[in-house]
Structures are given as structure tokens and as C-alpha cells.
Design an enzyme around this catalytic site. Structure first.
Site, PDB file in Angstrom:
ATOM      1  N   ASP A 448      26.188  22.057  32.397  1.00 41.29           N
ATOM      2  CA  ASP A 448      27.173  21.333  31.600  1.00 41.29           C
ATOM      3  C   ASP A 448      28.435  21.039  32.388  1.00 41.29           C
ATOM      4  OD1 ASP A 448      27.625  24.199  31.574  1.00 41.29           O
ATOM      5  OD2 ASP A 448      29.251  23.819  30.158  1.00 41.29           O
ATOM      6  N   GLU A 449      29.143  20.019  31.941  1.00 42.51           N
ATOM      7  CA  GLU A 449      30.514  19.704  32.340  1.00 42.51           C
ATOM      8  C   GLU A 449      30.720  19.583  33.848  1.00 42.51           C
ATOM      9  OE1 GLU A 449      33.181  21.223  28.598  1.00 42.51           O
ATOM     10  OE2 GLU A 449      32.854  22.686  30.194  1.00 42.51           O
TER      11      GLU A 449
END
Length: 639
Positions: A448-449
Site C-alpha cells: 500500500d501507499e
């Protein structure tokens, strides 16, 4: 307790800048004048425009770490204060926890001394107190059950048995199951009356056990009479859940006799709504001792949750001992003014660390397994890897500019580089040790991210992209994660990740499970692409979200507010098209720890929303009842 020598007060005003203004006041309460110092505080409301600073000099920021110098020549005598303000903020403050979480001074002689902080005050608007999180509630059937069973047709009795005990002829396994749930009750309610006894009692009632091939592995049936209780079950998990139901019924009727009863007759036929009933815990931002982790697993078992997703690494720390790379848990966990990692999210002058030795991990996994809870470990890669990169600098491309990109949390160059050969050697050895520690079928790898623009200033990455015909950060991330999936497949494990794993081409959908966190629509899109999905949207199931808009309500706000009623009522499956519902494997609560600086804040934010999600995971939609839940929720355990 040592007296406070320095205190930092902070307030936010809606006016004074595009995102409002933070005003800080440092008080010198010591005996000596204060001069030649620097002030550090940590805050999730970050300064992004260093020039928008009044009466102070902005020195540096690293994610949530901020350092300032006072005006030249400032001297604070005892009782005097220094005021400064910053208006170049990344976002508006919305809650009392959006200010400084910790602070310290670096004195002229190099010493670091703690500074006390208070919650952020609101100026220029009314600071409303938070509303009540639960109504008084009401119960139709007077039984204290969480989560509520799928089917219940029982009659409340006037009295209740003193204890429940195994009927004559019960197997050793049945007796061990009673002992296990009895021990669970003792741990969660040490002062409570024991619901079970292994020895028969004239004031008690026997439990007759019967294994049934007709029932699913987690299903059970209870039949009540004045003579005995019959417990049919599919597998060991179903037997445990049936006993947990009995323990809850008896505990509630005994502790709250004015409202709850024990069944005199009738039946309960029960099974879970979803196979994946999870709870995640972030131990990177704040460290939780082994005893706290085990207690949380106890709470999950009490609420019939069956997955503990253990978020073991992030930018702030690497918490899992890996014997091949011991610096991960020496350099990669220490935060402090003079430590490898700067203070973040509540850390101050005193260095902090903490990690889980492999023997502790084995004990936690065994504790969970005894309660039919599966421990799914997560190492968050390729992003969120500052701690790993600090511990092992050879993971970086040394030719890459030092701050060529920043994560959404403000960390510079925080992603493992897919073009560095050592990255894969590192992960191979990490996964070897992880699969030996965690028998789960799953390994969560984050995904993620990753900041758009990551690696584009790395000559090694640019060369790899040219050779492979890859364009852009997310296609390179997909290249990386496909290799990670191959590693896991070779070790007999399935890849789990956050929904961004699907970016840039993603990975193969077979034996891949993705968690939809950004919003509910993402889960449906992933299912359409062929992925199996667990729903954990921040708007309903992130337990660090504030529970009301009121200023005095603690928590995060990027996903809005999630009241207990909203969390309880949210129906993830209801948004899925019928043809995709088979892809939805379950739901999960997520406990992110940025705001959990105390046990009180933990309990305030996690409960009653965790049991609300447990009921969403177990109870059929038609059997859910908010007011009934509100009446029963206060009986449950907390950390």
C-alpha cells in the site's frame, strides 16, 4: 512522579492560513532560565510550508517529527513563555488529538529533556463535547450474547445453574475444551464467577457433547432443558464457540441479573456468516507487549473472531526478530533524539524500542491456535520500509537522490527498491524465517501507499525499467510483487495485500487475497478483476477513526467519522453485485496505532466498535439489531 519542568500548550484556529493555524506556547517551569535550545514535537498535523512560521525558525521535519529554534537571543526566565505559530499545514485540525503528541527540548549542552504536552485546544469556534456513543438499548430476548446467534428459540429461566460441567462419559478433548474456555473467561474477567467446572456439581447442569457430521466446522447447536444442555458441533472451533456462548449466557445472567437470564428451554442453532472474521493490530507505530497482544487475541476469541492480522513492520519500526538480519530489531526499532530513527507519534526525549523475539512469536501463535484464531503476519513492502532501510542501508540504491520522493506520511525514499538485487536476497531469508514461525496459509505483504514517483530517480531502477519495458512507479511495483508472490508460492503460502497490490497490472489472482481499505467501491472493483476480497473500509472498519465530529472526540479523520451505530449497520456485502458475492470472503477491523498513546485511548476507540464488527462478521443481516447490541456491548471485555 517527577515535576514538570517544561510544558507545551497548543491550539488550532480555523483562520490564519489555508488550513488554519497552530499556535504553540512553551512554558519554562524549571528553576533555571532557558536559552540556546531547540524544540521538537511530533504531530500528525504536519508543517509543509517552512516559511509560514511566525516567531520561530523551522529547522527540519521528518514525517511527524518537527524541530524549531526560538528567536535569536531568547531567554525564558522561570514562569515565562515563548509563543510561536505555524500556518503552512498539510490539513485542517479536526480533533483534540491532532496537535503535538510529544515534545522535548535539546539544550545548549546537547542534553534532551522532556516537555509535557496537552491535547490540542480549539480557538475561534466552540469545542463541543463528544456525544454518547451508545444509547441505553433494549433487549427482546434477555440473553447476553455477542455476537448474536444465527437462530435462537429459547425461553428464559427464573434461576440459573451455579456452573456447567461435562456430563459423564465426556471425552478428554471435550474436557480440555471446557478448560480452555474457562481459562479464557478467567483471563478476561478475573473477578467473575467461573461458568464451568470440570467436576460435577449438584447446583450445576451437565453438558452433553455430540460431534455432528451435518454441521460445518465452525457451527454448533445448543439444546437447553432443566436436566442437561446438549452441545452438538462440527469441529473443534464449533465446540469452542458453543462453549463461549454458554459462558457469555451465564456470565451475563449472573453479573446483570436485572436484565439478562439463562435459558431454561429451547435451542440455539449457530454458524458464522463469513469465513474471514478478522482484526488487525499495528504494532509498528506503538509497541504492544506480548501480554497485551495475547489479551487482544483472547478478546477476539470471546467475540468469535478467527483471524489476527499482525502488522509487524512499517516506517516507524520493524518488530519481528529475523535472525539473518539482527539489525532489523536493533537499529530498526530504536526511536529517539540520538537513535537511528527519529521520534515519531508520541515519542520524546527518552529512547524507545521493542520487538518480538521469535520465542515470543511462537508463544503468541500457539496461544492463538488454542483459541482457533489464525495469526496472519504482515511485513509491509515495498513502501512503508524506512525502518528496514535504516537497519540495512545496502537495500538502497546509493546513487538515488536522498529525498527524491516522499510518502503520504512524509517519509523520504521509504520503499524497497525493486532494482537492487539484495532486496530479493533479503526477502527470501525473511520469508524463510516467517514461514517457520507462522503456520498460517497466508502472508500479508502490504503493497500500500507507494508514492507515485518512487524509484524514478534511481539509476538502477531506471535501467531495470528500460530493460523490462516498464513505465512508471506502479508497473515497477507490480514487477516487484510478482516476484514476491513467486517466493511465497514456493513456500506454500498465499499472498495477502492491501488493495493497491492490484495497481500497475497487479499480481495473479489465483491464491491472492486483497483487502479493500480505501473505500467500499474498491472491493467491488477488485472482485470484478478476479481477486478474492476482505472488506475493511476505513469509513466503517478502521478503529482509529473518530467516532463523532466533536472536537473532543479523539482519533483520525481522513475517512470521516465512524460512529458505533454506523460501524454496526454497515453492510459490505450489500453493495456487491450478486454475481460477485462469492469473491467476498469476509470483513476485518483494523487497529492503526498512531493515536493510541494510552490504554484509555485504545479502549475508547476500539470498543464498542470491535464487537460491532464481530457481529457484522458472524450474525445474519436479518438478525442484527442496533438497540439490542447497545444493551449488551457494555458487558464485553476491554484491553
Amino acid at each position: 512522579m517527577q515535576p514538570v519542568s517544561y510544558r507545551l500548550e497548543s491550539a488550532w484556529q480555523p483562520e490564519g492560513g489555508p488550513k488554519g493555524r497552530l499556535t504553540f506556547v512553551l512554558f519554562n517551569l524549571s528553576e533555571l532560565p532557558l536559552s540556546g535550545f531547540r524544540l521538537v514535537y511530533t504531530s500528525l498535523t504536519r508543517v509543509v510550508d517552512p516559511a509560514a512560521c511566525q516567531n520561530a525558525t523551522f529547522l527540519r521535519r521528518n514525517a511527524n517529527f518537527h524541530e524549531f529554534a526560538p528567536p535569536e537571543g531568547l531567554v525564558l526566565a522561570r514562569g515565562e513563555s515563548w509563543t510561536f505559530s505555524v500556518s503552512g499545514l498539510n490539513r485542517e485540525a479536526r480533533h483534540c488529538t491532532d496537535g503535538a503528541k510529544s515534545a522535548y527540548l535539546t539544550l545548549s549542552d546537547g542534553r534532551h529533556v522532556p516537555v509535557a504536552v496537552s491535547d490540542l485546544r480549539l480557538e475561534g469556534a466552540t469545542s463541543e463535547p463528544p456525544p454518547a456513543r451508545l444509547p441505553e438499548g433494549r433487549v427482546g430476548l434477555p440473553f447476553a450474547l455477542q455476537p448474536w446467534p444465527a437462530k435462537i428459540d429459547a425461553v428464559a429461566g427464573e434461576g440459573l445453574p451455579d456452573v456447567l460441567f461435562p456430563a459423564a462419559g465426556s471425552s478428554a478433548e471435550d474436557m480440555e475444551a471446557i478448560d480452555n474456555v474457562l481459562a479464557l473467561h478467567h483471563r478476561l474477567f478475573p473477578a467473575g464467577h467461573a461458568p464451568f467446572s470440570l467436576a460435577p456439581s449438584g447446583q450445576g447442569r451437565p453438558i452433553v457433547f455430540a460431534k455432528s457430521g451435518e454441521l460445518g466446522g465452525e457451527a454448533y447447536r445448543l439444546a437447553f432443558s432443566g436436566r442437561e444442555i446438549r452441545l452438538e458441533y462440527g469441529q473443534a472451533a464449533g465446540r469452542q464457540y458453543g462453549l463461549t456462548t454458554l459462558a457469555q449466557l451465564l456470565d451475563g445472567a449472573r453479573r446483570h441479573a436485572a436484565r439478562f437470564r439463562f435459558p431454561a428451554a429451547g435451542t440455539i442453532a449457530d454458524q458464522p456468516r463469513y469465513g474471514w472474521r478478522g482484526c488487525h493490530l499495528d504494532v509498528a507505530r506503538q509497541f504492544y507487549p506480548t501480554a497485551d497482544v495475547m489479551r487482544l487475541i483472547d478478546i477476539l476469541a470471546w467475540f468469535k473472531l478467527n483471524v489476527f492480522h499482525w502488522h509487524l513492520t512499517d516506517d516507524e519500526a520493524w518488530r519481528l526478530e529475523i535472525k539473518a538480519f539482527l539489525t532489523l530489531t536493533t537499529l530498526g526499532v530504536m526511536r529517539g533524539p540520538d537513535e537511528p530513527l527519529l521520534p515519531q507519534l508520541g515519542n520524546g526525549a527518552a529512547p524507545v524500542g521493542g520487538f518480538y523475539a521469535q520465542e515470543e512469536v511462537k508463544a503468541i501463535v500457539a496461544h492463538a491456535a488454542a483459541l482457533n484464531v489464525e495469526v496472519v503476519p504482515e511485513i509491509d513492502i515495498p513502501g512503508h520500509s524506512t525502518a528496514a532501510l535504516v537497519a540495512l542501508p545496502e537495500l538502497a540504491d546509493g546513487q538515488e537522490a536522498p529525498e527524491s520522493y516522499h510518502s503520504v506520511q512524509g517519509y523520504p525514499n521509504n520503499a524497497l527498491n525493486p532494482a537492487v538485487p539484495f532486496t530479493y536476497e533479503f526477502l527470501e531469508k525473511v520469508f524463510d524465517e516467517m514461514v517457520a514461525l507462522f503456520p498460517s496459509r497466508y502472508v500479508h505483504v502490504g503493497g500500500d501507499e507507494v508514492a507515485n514517483g518512487s524509484w524514478l530517480a534511481s539509476p538502477l531502477a531506471r535501467k531495470l525499467m528500460e530493460v523490462q519495458g516498464i513505465s512508471g512507479t506502479f508497473a515497477l511495483q507490480s514487477h516487484f510483487l510478482k516476484k514476491v508472490k513467486q517466493m511465497l508460492t514456493a513456500r506454500g503460502r498465499k499472498l495477502v495485500g492491501w488493495n493497491e497490490v492490484a495497481h500497475g497490472g497487479g499480481v495473479g489472482t489465483e491464491d491472492t487475497l486483497l483487502m479493500a481499505w480505501e473505500n467500499p467501491r474498491v472491493g467491488i472493483e477488485l472482485a470484478r478483476e478476479g481477486y478474492d476480497v476482505v472488506m475493511t473500509p476505513g469509513q466503517a472498519y478502521y478503529l482509529d477513526m473518530a467516532q463523532a465530529d466533536a472536537w473532543q472526540e479523539p482519533g483520525a479523520s481522513w475517512a470521516g467519522t465512524a460512529t458505533p451505530e454506523h460501524t454496526y449497520a454497515y453492510e459490505a456485502e450489500g453493495e456487491f453485485p450478486e454475481e460477485l458475492k462469492s469473491r467476498m470472503k469476509g470483513v476485518q477491523a483494523c487497529i492503526w496505532s498512531e493515536h493510541f498513546l494510552s490504554r484509555d485511548y485504545f479502549n475508547r476507540l476500539v470498543f464498542p466498535r470491535l464487537p460491532a464488527i464481530a457481529e457484522a462478521a458472524w450474525t445474519p443481516k436479518a438478525q442484527k439489531d442496533w438497540l439490542r447490541f447497545a444493551a449488551i456491548a457494555p458487558l464485553g471485555p476491554m484491553l
